[in-house]
Structure formats: structure tokens, C-alpha cells
Scaffold this active site. Structure first.
Site, PDB file in Angstrom:
ATOM      1  N   ARG A  74       0.833  -1.209   0.000  1.00  0.00           N
ATOM      2  CA  ARG A  74       0.000   0.000   0.000  1.00  0.00           C
ATOM      3  C   ARG A  74       0.869   1.261   0.000  1.00  0.00           C
ATOM      4  NH1 ARG A  74      -3.539  -0.465   4.705  1.00  0.00           N
ATOM      5  NH2 ARG A  74      -4.266  -2.409   3.792  1.00  0.00           N
ATOM      6  N   ARG A 118      -3.516   6.547   1.396  1.00  0.00           N
ATOM      7  CA  ARG A 118      -4.082   7.735   2.028  1.00  0.00           C
ATOM      8  C   ARG A 118      -3.135   8.451   2.985  1.00  0.00           C
ATOM      9  NH1 ARG A 118      -9.352   5.507   4.654  1.00  0.00           N
ATOM     10  NH2 ARG A 118      -8.074   3.606   4.713  1.00  0.00           N
ATOM     11  N   ARG A 152      -7.491  11.987  -4.830  1.00  0.00           N
ATOM     12  CA  ARG A 152      -8.772  11.511  -4.314  1.00  0.00           C
ATOM     13  C   ARG A 152      -9.811  12.627  -4.195  1.00  0.00           C
ATOM     14  NH1 ARG A 152      -9.734   6.733  -1.694  1.00  0.00           N
ATOM     15  NH2 ARG A 152     -11.864   7.551  -1.752  1.00  0.00           N
ATOM     16  N   ASP A 208      -7.567  -2.766  -6.975  1.00  0.00           N
ATOM     17  CA  ASP A 208      -8.253  -3.295  -5.799  1.00  0.00           C
ATOM     18  C   ASP A 208      -8.527  -4.771  -5.998  1.00  0.00           C
ATOM     19  OD1 ASP A 208      -9.767  -2.475  -3.175  1.00  0.00           O
ATOM     20  OD2 ASP A 208     -11.122  -3.803  -4.268  1.00  0.00           O
ATOM     21  N   TYR A 231     -15.219 -12.494   0.627  1.00  0.00           N
ATOM     22  CA  TYR A 231     -15.905 -11.225   0.408  1.00  0.00           C
ATOM     23  C   TYR A 231     -17.244 -11.446  -0.296  1.00  0.00           C
ATOM     24  CZ  TYR A 231     -12.339  -7.808   1.806  1.00  0.00           C
ATOM     25  OH  TYR A 231     -11.478  -7.012   2.530  1.00  0.00           O
TER      26      TYR A 231
END
Length: 373
Positions: free
Chosen positions: A49, A53, A62, A98, A180
Site C-alpha cells: 500500500r 491515504r 482523491r 483493488d 468477500y
């Protein structure tokens, strides 16, 4: 394009890609060489990652794009991937994407909900729903390959030290994606997933088969676009006992690993909270096993065996520590690796929001300074 014609195209590219991979290795890509347990001048470093963020440049993007917009727009996905590599000065770029992207062409809609993460509004709970999942629309994911092509083109020229940047594509593992699909969101106890896995001996294998079919085609697109390595994320594997992993997950995961390797690239296989599973995960035949931070690196490497490379495994929250402690933890990981061929320095999980960017930059720099052979 049909699945059959796409498979034929992929098969025809295998020998060419294998030749390309050999050329990259002989050309001195330390990241790929480390994946293959070949000698390197120092330990390669990248971060799970690494575009995220915590980084102001990413947050600026974003403001104008949702996460899925970034993933599905090759120019933007390439931009955030490249920015992170150049800001941190790491040895590999992992394409911004993703895990759940394959759900859409399979006919399963999902979205990201603030504060909740990914949500599947109609979870898979029956055989009929599994039978309805499609495997013939993987070409719809070609935007990821297009982003990889842009990253490859940007880093085509060797860097100042003569090394070629490694390019990482990635896919989810069939177990984690199935989880998921069935749970519909993140879960604490995985009740619905395990209920289906335990009780329906026809539905679970069919779901695994469909996911492997899609994931192999998806990985092939990424390899054709220039990915040197494919990382398989099994984020929820730690929810399984060894017996359940061996009975329900090992076979389809092994098939996926072997079929991706047949495309001519090494495979990194990573899960979280998997200390008890490491020796079994090694049976998949993956070239590299990712270690989370809960197991000392030397113990984790012993569990998977010296015939396998390892990746990891600094605690990502250590990035919040003062510089002296953080540097000591970096050295601790490198000391545990002992300078052996086949270690890729990384975190034991992804960088979290709020992480100081300078700490990440410092870790990359310290790895380079402390690991010179």
C-alpha cells in the site's frame, strides 16, 4: 474477446514472456533476482500500500476521483503508482488496483462505503448464485493492464544505479475473494463463508474453480502488459485452521500459483495472521511467501524453508515510532534475514492512513544503507 481466444493469446505469449523475464534477471533487476533467490548487491525494498491515504499527493488525486475511478482510469492509476515509487525511491512498483475488481465482470456488484470499506449488496449464498457467476468477461478488466503498460513505459530506462525497477501486478486469492463474495463485507467470525464452505461440497469447489479461471486470465493480462511479478493477496487466510486451509483452500490456491508461474513470472503469496499456516502455504509452490509482523522473520523463513524467498516484515505501526527505534526495528528485520539471498524488505501489512511519509522514506533509505552485501 472470448475466453478461449484470450487463453490462446496468453499461451502464445508465455515463451516470449519467459524470455523477457530471463533478460530482466540477467540485466540485474534486484527485485526479480531476490524473488528467485539469486544474489543481489543489497536487499530490495518496497511497501505494501505504498500509494495510499498517508501520502498528500494521493489525497490530492482523491479529491477528484473515487477509489474505483482511480482503479478504472489507466492514466490516473499509473500516475499514483509512479508518484509513490519516485517519492519513496523503492525498488518495485505495485500497480494501483483493488482486490475486488474481478467481481464486476463476474456479475457481482460492489461499492466502497465510507467507514465500512467494500460492500457486496447481494452476497453469494446459494449454488444457483454461484452457477450464475460469469467467467467470460475478464477482458473487461483490461484497464489494469493498460495502467501497467504506462508504468512500464515510464520506468523503461534503468535508474541511476543501473537497476531496472520491478513491476508488480496483483490478484486476490480465491479464498479471500470468495469470502468477500459470501460475507458481503469485512467480517469478524466468517460465519456465512464457513457455513457454505463446510456444508456444500459442490458449491464451494465450483466457486473456487470459477475464481481461478478468472484470476488466471486477469493475471495473464497483467503479465502481457509488462508485470515482472504477480503478488497473490490472501488477506483473510488467517481466519482458517490448518486443517480447513489444507482441505478447502490449498488445492485451488496451488492451481492458481502454478498457472500464474506458467506465464513466466515469479509469484509472491501473502496473507495476514498466517504464522500457523506458513509451512502449508509453502506447499502452493509460490516463489516468495510474504510474512506479516507477528512472526519474527527468521522463524517465518524457517517455517517456509530455505528453498523459498520471503518478503517482510516490519510492523507497519512501527512507522509511527521515533527515528532511533524505527531504525533499530529495520535493522532487526535485516539481521534476522542474515544477508541470505531471497529476502525482500517490506512491511508485515499495508501502510495505514496518518503514517508520516518521511518515516517511510527513511526506512527505504536505511534498508539500502544497512543491507549492502
Amino acid at each position: 474477446m472470448s475466453t478461449t481466444s484470450l487463453s490462446t493469446k496468453n499461451a502464445e505469449s508465455v515463451s516470449a514472456k519467459s524470455t523477457d523475464a530471463e533478460a530482466r534477471v540477467s540485466g540485474g533487476s534486484r527485485f526479480v533476482r531476490a524473488c528467485l533467490r539469486q544474489p543481489v548487491d543489497r536487499t530490495p525494498v518496497w511497501f505494501l500500500r505504498q500509494a495510499g491515504r498517508y501520502m498528500p499527493e494521493y489525497m490530492a488525486v482523491r479529491k477528484h476521483h473515487s477509489l474505483l475511478d482511480i482503479c478504472r482510469t489507466p492514466e490516473v492509476a499509473a500516475e499514483v503508482t509512479i508518484t509513490a515509487v519516485e517519492r519513496l525511491d523503492v525498488d518495485a512498483a505495485i500497480i494501483f488496483a483493488d482486490l475486488l475488481l474481478p467481481f464486476t465482470p463476474m456479475g457481482l456488484d460492489f461499492e466502497f462505503v465510507n467507514g465500512e470499506g467494500p460492500v457486496v449488496h447481494k452476497p453469494i449464498r446459494t449454488m444457483e448464485q454461484i452457477e450464475a457467476l460469469r467467467t467470460d468477461r475478464t477482458e473487461d478488466l483490461s484497464y489494469v493492464a493498460k495502467a501497467i503498460e504506462k508504468v512500464v513505459a515510464h520506468f523503461k530506462t534503468p535508474r541511476a544505479d543501473g537497476d531496472q525497477l520491478g513491476i508488480i501486478g496483483f490478484i486476490g486469492a480465491p479464498f479471500t475473494l470468495a469470502s468477500y463474495m459470501i460475507e458481503g463485507a469485512s467480517s469478524r467470525n466468517y460465519v456465512e463463508m464457513k457455513r457454505l464452505m463446510y456444508s456444500d461440497r459442490k458449491a464451494w469447489p465450483l466457486l473456487m474453480e470459477k475464481l481461478v479461471t478468472v484470476l488466471v486470465e486477469y493475471a495473464a493480462q497483467q503479465v502481457e502488459a509488462g508485470a515482472d511479478v504477480i503478488q497473490i493477496f490472501d488477506s483473510w487466510a488467517g481466519a482458517l485452521s490448518v486443517s480447513d486451509y489444507r482441505e478447502f483452500v490449498l488445492q485451488p490456491t496451488t492451481e492458481l500459483v502454478r498457472r500464474v508461474q506458467a506465464l513466466g513470472v515469479p509469484v509472491i503469496y501473502f496473507g495476514v495472521d498466517t504464522a500457523s499456516l506458513l509451512s502449508t502455504m509453502k506447499e502452493t509452490g509460490a516463489d516468495v511467501i510474504g510474512l506479516d509482523w507477528r512472526v519474527p522473520l527468521d522463524e517465518g523463513w524457517k517455517a517456509v524453508g530455505r528453498g523459498c524467498a520471503v518478503q517482510g516484515n516490519l510492523d507497519p505501526i512501527a512507522l509511527f515510532a521515533p527515528d532511533d527505534l524505527l531504525r533499530a526495528r529495520v535493522k532487526e528485520v535485516l539481521d534476522a534475514a542474515g544477508g541470505r539471498d531471497g529476502h525482500i524488505f517490506n512491511l508485515g501489512h499495508g501502510i495505514v492512513p496518518g503514517t508520516p511519509v518521511e518515516s517511510v522514506i527513511n526506512v527505504a533509505r536505511w534498508v539500502k544503507e544497512l543491507s549492502v552485501r
